[in-house]
Design a protein around this motif. Structure first.
Motif: not given
Length: 154
Positions: A80-81, A32-33, A22-24, A52-53
């Motif tokens: 995602l989109l 990452a994405v 939880g610290n990204a 991640f997005a």
């Protein structure tokens, strides 16, 4: 082939662990994405990319620039989109210089679609799934003859 799969699995494991911690940071999440989009693992990689997005603070315009690079453009749009467009309340989209519209079928919230300067586009199949479209502009795309002949070759 096996080493590619084990390498991809290892990357997925690393990204899962980063999410669990939880610290990204937004910067790390953006990296990452971008990395996860390239993995041919499809569903699992894209589900992680979607998680991640949110941290990456990617808006729909940034995601549109990533779409052509996605290993699974259909999954990219679904995971995602489409959620980004819905979150932003967008119902209008302008696409430029696209070579494929694969995945567009997931963008069912669209009411207006403009496709410009897509001279290498040969398949409009996904546009047919956008039943809510009230305005479609295909300016700068191949004429209907080119699209039909490309479809008949397939």
């Amino acid at each position: 082939m096996t080493s590619n799969r084990s390498g991809a699995a290892s990357r997925l494991d690393r990204y899962r662990a980063l999410l669990d911690q939880g610290n990204a940071s937004p910067t790390r999440a953006r990296k990452a994405v971008r990395d996860l989009l390239l993995l041919p693992e499809g569903g699992e990689a894209l589900e992680l990319a979607a998680r991640f997005a949110r941290t990456a603070e990617y808006g729909s315009q940034a995601l549109l620039r990533l779409w052509p690079a996605a290993a699974d453009p259909d999954g990219f749009c679904a995971h995602l989109l489409a959620p980004a467009l819905t979150r932003e309340g967008l119902t209008e989209l302008r696409l430029r210089r696209m070579t494929s519209l694969r995945g567009l079928r997931h963008l069912t919230m669209l009411r207006t679609l403009r496709v410009d300067r897509c001279t290498r586009l040969t398949d409009l199949t996904d546009v047919g799934a956008l039943t809510g479209l009230t305005d479609l502009d295909l300016g700068g795309c191949p004429d209907g003859t080119s699209l039909r002949s490309a479809a008949s070759r397939g």
